[in-house]
Write a protein that holds these residues in place. Structure first.
Motif, PDB file in Angstrom:
ATOM      1  N   ALA A  69       0.822  -1.216   0.000  1.00  0.00           N
ATOM      2  CA  ALA A  69       0.000   0.000   0.000  1.00  0.00           C
ATOM      3  C   ALA A  69       0.849   1.257   0.000  1.00  0.00           C
ATOM      4  O   ALA A  69       0.303   2.364  -0.064  1.00  0.00           O
ATOM      5  CB  ALA A  69      -0.932   0.000   1.207  1.00  0.00           C
ATOM      6  N   LYS A  70       2.158   1.100   0.109  1.00  0.00           N
ATOM      7  CA  LYS A  70       3.087   2.239   0.230  1.00  0.00           C
ATOM      8  C   LYS A  70       2.609   3.146   1.373  1.00  0.00           C
ATOM      9  O   LYS A  70       2.414   4.361   1.205  1.00  0.00           O
ATOM     10  CB  LYS A  70       3.196   3.021  -1.079  1.00  0.00           C
ATOM     11  N   HIS A  71       2.451   2.539   2.525  1.00  0.00           N
ATOM     12  CA  HIS A  71       1.877   3.233   3.667  1.00  0.00           C
ATOM     13  C   HIS A  71       2.657   2.896   4.927  1.00  0.00           C
ATOM     14  O   HIS A  71       3.045   1.745   5.159  1.00  0.00           O
ATOM     15  CB  HIS A  71       0.412   2.810   3.843  1.00  0.00           C
ATOM     16  N   LEU A  72       2.853   3.919   5.720  1.00  0.00           N
ATOM     17  CA  LEU A  72       3.602   3.817   6.966  1.00  0.00           C
ATOM     18  C   LEU A  72       2.725   4.418   8.067  1.00  0.00           C
ATOM     19  O   LEU A  72       2.041   5.425   7.825  1.00  0.00           O
ATOM     20  CB  LEU A  72       4.848   4.687   6.788  1.00  0.00           C
ATOM     21  N   SER A  73       2.736   3.819   9.255  1.00  0.00           N
ATOM     22  CA  SER A  73       1.999   4.453  10.347  1.00  0.00           C
ATOM     23  C   SER A  73       2.798   4.362  11.633  1.00  0.00           C
ATOM     24  O   SER A  73       3.591   3.437  11.824  1.00  0.00           O
ATOM     25  CB  SER A  73       0.617   3.815  10.518  1.00  0.00           C
ATOM     26  N   LEU A  74       2.567   5.338  12.475  1.00  0.00           N
ATOM     27  CA  LEU A  74       3.188   5.390  13.801  1.00  0.00           C
ATOM     28  C   LEU A  74       2.077   5.305  14.838  1.00  0.00           C
ATOM     29  O   LEU A  74       1.143   6.108  14.819  1.00  0.00           O
ATOM     30  CB  LEU A  74       3.973   6.691  13.972  1.00  0.00           C
ATOM     31  N   HIS A  75       2.198   4.320  15.730  1.00  0.00           N
ATOM     32  CA  HIS A  75       1.226   4.159  16.813  1.00  0.00           C
ATOM     33  C   HIS A  75       1.890   4.552  18.121  1.00  0.00           C
ATOM     34  O   HIS A  75       3.011   4.089  18.421  1.00  0.00           O
ATOM     35  CB  HIS A  75       0.743   2.708  16.898  1.00  0.00           C
ATOM     36  N   ILE A  76       1.204   5.367  18.898  1.00  0.00           N
ATOM     37  CA  ILE A  76       1.694   5.762  20.221  1.00  0.00           C
ATOM     38  C   ILE A  76       0.661   5.302  21.244  1.00  0.00           C
ATOM     39  O   ILE A  76      -0.493   5.736  21.219  1.00  0.00           O
ATOM     40  CB  ILE A  76       1.884   7.292  20.321  1.00  0.00           C
ATOM     41  N   VAL A  77       1.090   4.368  22.107  1.00  0.00           N
ATOM     42  CA  VAL A  77       0.163   3.832  23.117  1.00  0.00           C
ATOM     43  C   VAL A  77       0.888   3.659  24.454  1.00  0.00           C
ATOM     44  O   VAL A  77       1.910   2.966  24.486  1.00  0.00           O
ATOM     45  CB  VAL A  77      -0.393   2.454  22.682  1.00  0.00           C
ATOM     46  N   PRO A  78       0.386   4.214  25.560  1.00  0.00           N
ATOM     47  CA  PRO A  78      -0.705   5.183  25.599  1.00  0.00           C
ATOM     48  C   PRO A  78      -0.181   6.587  25.306  1.00  0.00           C
ATOM     49  O   PRO A  78       0.968   6.900  25.597  1.00  0.00           O
ATOM     50  CB  PRO A  78      -1.161   5.077  27.062  1.00  0.00           C
ATOM     51  N   SER A  79      -1.001   7.417  24.754  1.00  0.00           N
ATOM     52  CA  SER A  79      -0.598   8.795  24.446  1.00  0.00           C
ATOM     53  C   SER A  79      -0.506   9.601  25.735  1.00  0.00           C
ATOM     54  O   SER A  79      -1.309   9.428  26.659  1.00  0.00           O
ATOM     55  CB  SER A  79      -1.617   9.441  23.507  1.00  0.00           C
ATOM     56  N   GLN A  80       0.489  10.500  25.768  1.00  0.00           N
ATOM     57  CA  GLN A  80       0.700  11.343  26.941  1.00  0.00           C
ATOM     58  C   GLN A  80       0.720  12.802  26.487  1.00  0.00           C
ATOM     59  O   GLN A  80       1.107  13.089  25.346  1.00  0.00           O
ATOM     60  CB  GLN A  80       2.033  10.992  27.610  1.00  0.00           C
ATOM     61  N   PRO A  81       0.377  13.738  27.367  1.00  0.00           N
ATOM     62  CA  PRO A  81       0.397  15.160  26.973  1.00  0.00           C
ATOM     63  C   PRO A  81       1.750  15.605  26.412  1.00  0.00           C
ATOM     64  O   PRO A  81       1.813  16.423  25.502  1.00  0.00           O
ATOM     65  CB  PRO A  81       0.059  15.886  28.279  1.00  0.00           C
ATOM     66  N   GLY A  82       2.842  15.025  26.922  1.00  0.00           N
ATOM     67  CA  GLY A  82       4.173  15.380  26.434  1.00  0.00           C
ATOM     68  C   GLY A  82       4.443  14.919  25.017  1.00  0.00           C
ATOM     69  O   GLY A  82       5.436  15.318  24.401  1.00  0.00           O
ATOM     70  N   ASP A  83       3.547  14.091  24.477  1.00  0.00           N
ATOM     71  CA  ASP A  83       3.689  13.651  23.078  1.00  0.00           C
ATOM     72  C   ASP A  83       3.180  14.719  22.107  1.00  0.00           C
ATOM     73  O   ASP A  83       3.362  14.587  20.895  1.00  0.00           O
ATOM     74  CB  ASP A  83       2.900  12.357  22.835  1.00  0.00           C
ATOM     75  N   SER A  84       2.535  15.749  22.625  1.00  0.00           N
ATOM     76  CA  SER A  84       2.011  16.817  21.761  1.00  0.00           C
ATOM     77  C   SER A  84       3.173  17.502  21.046  1.00  0.00           C
ATOM     78  O   SER A  84       4.070  18.078  21.688  1.00  0.00           O
ATOM     79  CB  SER A  84       1.227  17.843  22.593  1.00  0.00           C
ATOM     80  N   ALA A  85       3.176  17.414  19.733  1.00  0.00           N
ATOM     81  CA  ALA A  85       4.288  17.911  18.916  1.00  0.00           C
ATOM     82  C   ALA A  85       3.891  17.729  17.452  1.00  0.00           C
ATOM     83  O   ALA A  85       2.814  17.208  17.144  1.00  0.00           O
ATOM     84  CB  ALA A  85       5.565  17.119  19.205  1.00  0.00           C
ATOM     85  N   VAL A  86       4.781  18.126  16.560  1.00  0.00           N
ATOM     86  CA  VAL A  86       4.595  17.838  15.129  1.00  0.00           C
ATOM     87  C   VAL A  86       5.432  16.609  14.795  1.00  0.00           C
ATOM     88  O   VAL A  86       6.603  16.524  15.179  1.00  0.00           O
ATOM     89  CB  VAL A  86       5.019  19.029  14.250  1.00  0.00           C
ATOM     90  N   TYR A  87       4.821  15.657  14.110  1.00  0.00           N
ATOM     91  CA  TYR A  87       5.503  14.417  13.750  1.00  0.00           C
ATOM     92  C   TYR A  87       5.735  14.381  12.243  1.00  0.00           C
ATOM     93  O   TYR A  87       4.816  14.588  11.449  1.00  0.00           O
ATOM     94  CB  TYR A  87       4.658  13.203  14.186  1.00  0.00           C
ATOM     95  N   PHE A  88       6.983  14.117  11.867  1.00  0.00           N
ATOM     96  CA  PHE A  88       7.359  14.012  10.460  1.00  0.00           C
ATOM     97  C   PHE A  88       7.768  12.587  10.153  1.00  0.00           C
ATOM     98  O   PHE A  88       8.531  11.975  10.912  1.00  0.00           O
ATOM     99  CB  PHE A  88       8.557  14.912  10.147  1.00  0.00           C
ATOM    100  N   CYS A  89       7.299  12.061   9.028  1.00  0.00           N
ATOM    101  CA  CYS A  89       7.891  10.827   8.532  1.00  0.00           C
ATOM    102  C   CYS A  89       8.898  11.196   7.452  1.00  0.00           C
ATOM    103  O   CYS A  89       8.823  12.268   6.845  1.00  0.00           O
ATOM    104  CB  CYS A  89       6.842   9.858   8.000  1.00  0.00           C
ATOM    105  N   ALA A  90       9.880  10.322   7.266  1.00  0.00           N
ATOM    106  CA  ALA A  90      10.924  10.557   6.268  1.00  0.00           C
ATOM    107  C   ALA A  90      11.285   9.235   5.613  1.00  0.00           C
ATOM    108  O   ALA A  90      11.158   8.174   6.229  1.00  0.00           O
ATOM    109  CB  ALA A  90      12.161  11.186   6.916  1.00  0.00           C
ATOM    110  N   ALA A  91      11.747   9.319   4.388  1.00  0.00           N
ATOM    111  CA  ALA A  91      12.133   8.123   3.638  1.00  0.00           C
ATOM    112  C   ALA A  91      13.470   8.355   2.962  1.00  0.00           C
ATOM    113  O   ALA A  91      13.827   9.503   2.647  1.00  0.00           O
ATOM    114  CB  ALA A  91      11.068   7.794   2.589  1.00  0.00           C
ATOM    115  N   ILE A  92      14.225   7.279   2.765  1.00  0.00           N
ATOM    116  CA  ILE A  92      15.541   7.362   2.131  1.00  0.00           C
ATOM    117  C   ILE A  92      15.607   6.414   0.937  1.00  0.00           C
ATOM    118  O   ILE A  92      15.123   5.283   1.002  1.00  0.00           O
ATOM    119  CB  ILE A  92      16.679   6.962   3.098  1.00  0.00           C
ATOM    120  N   LEU A  93      16.212   6.905  -0.140  1.00  0.00           N
ATOM    121  CA  LEU A  93      16.441   6.058  -1.307  1.00  0.00           C
ATOM    122  C   LEU A  93      17.737   5.279  -1.120  1.00  0.00           C
ATOM    123  O   LEU A  93      18.677   5.788  -0.506  1.00  0.00           O
ATOM    124  CB  LEU A  93      16.535   6.917  -2.574  1.00  0.00           C
ATOM    125  N   PRO A  94      17.833   4.063  -1.675  1.00  0.00           N
ATOM    126  CA  PRO A  94      19.056   3.275  -1.541  1.00  0.00           C
ATOM    127  C   PRO A  94      20.256   4.031  -2.092  1.00  0.00           C
ATOM    128  O   PRO A  94      20.156   4.689  -3.126  1.00  0.00           O
ATOM    129  CB  PRO A  94      18.787   2.027  -2.376  1.00  0.00           C
TER     130      PRO A  94
END
Lengths: 112, 112
Positions: free
Chosen positions: A70-95
């Motif tokens: 599916a060319k899909h990536l996901s990040l799961h955070i469990v359990p979420s905490q108030p300190g997790d409030s931020a901007v999250y970036f995904c990144a990819a690298i070519l070989p």
């Protein structure tokens, strides 16, 4: 042409619940993926990564899932905490390159 | 001890001026990078040096010139500043290709 996309600019989650951040990519040649977290007025900090030969990587409360078909990536955070409030970036690298291609980020707000 | 440091943190200047942003890392990494985060929050790679050798040079105006006097330093010099150069510039370093990159705190450049 944005090869790495984060289609949700923002997400709000109650403390203690699961946060799921999504990332889609278009280039099937990417061989390594990473998630970064960014607080205001600071640089991004590394969270977790995954090689394209795996479909899951776990580190404490953080788990990254990779669905290559599916060319899909996901990040799961469990359990979420108030300190997790931020901007999250995904990144990819070519070989064979050092070039990270970043998504546009998702702002996560964890409500106490 | 700060791992990746940048100076200055804020830079306000007039159009047409020449300015430099300095970056230093004390992690012993071989590879350093410059990123630009524009008003739409895209984080885009500009340059990368590996052991003082330029390995990534994205489509960046030649008014931007990176300089790496040694492995621990990668400075960014910008000539004839334009309004569109206003952005946050991040320096980063990594020990290798698929390793996490460590980011500096960013330099907010404002061109008036």
């Amino acid at each position: 042409d944005q090869q790495v996309k984060q289609n949700s600019p923002s997400l709000s989650v109650q403390e203690g619940r699961i946060s799921i951040l999504n990332c889609d990519y278009t280039n099937s040649m990417f061989d390594y993926f990473l998630w970064y977290k960014k607080y205001p007025a600071e640089g991004p900090t590394f969270l977790i990564s995954i090689s394209s030969i795996k479909d899951k990587n776990e580190d404490g409360r953080f788990t990254v899932f990779l669905n290559k078909s599916a060319k899909h990536l996901s990040l799961h955070i469990v359990p979420s905490q108030p300190g997790d409030s931020a901007v999250y970036f995904c990144a990819a690298i070519l070989p064979g390159t050092y070039k990270y291609i970043f998504g546009t980020g998702t702002r996560l707000k964890v409500l106490a | 001890d700060t791992a990746v440091s940048q100076t200055p943190k804020y830079l306000v200047t007039q159009m047409g001026n020449d300015k430099s942003i300095k970056c230093e890392q004390n992690l012993g990494h071989d590879t350093m990078y410059w990123y630009k985060q524009d008003s739409k929050k895209f984080l885009k790679i500009m340059f990368s040096y590996n052991n003082k050798e330029l390995i990534i040079n994205e489509t960046v105006p030649n008014r931007f010139s990176p300089k790496s006097p040694d492995k621990a330093h990668l400075n960014l010099h910008i000539n004839s500043l334009e309004l569109g150069d206003s952005a946050v510039y991040f320096c980063a370093s990594s020990p290798g290709r698929s390793n996490e990159q460590f980011f500096g705190p960013g330099t907010r450049l404002t061109v008036l």
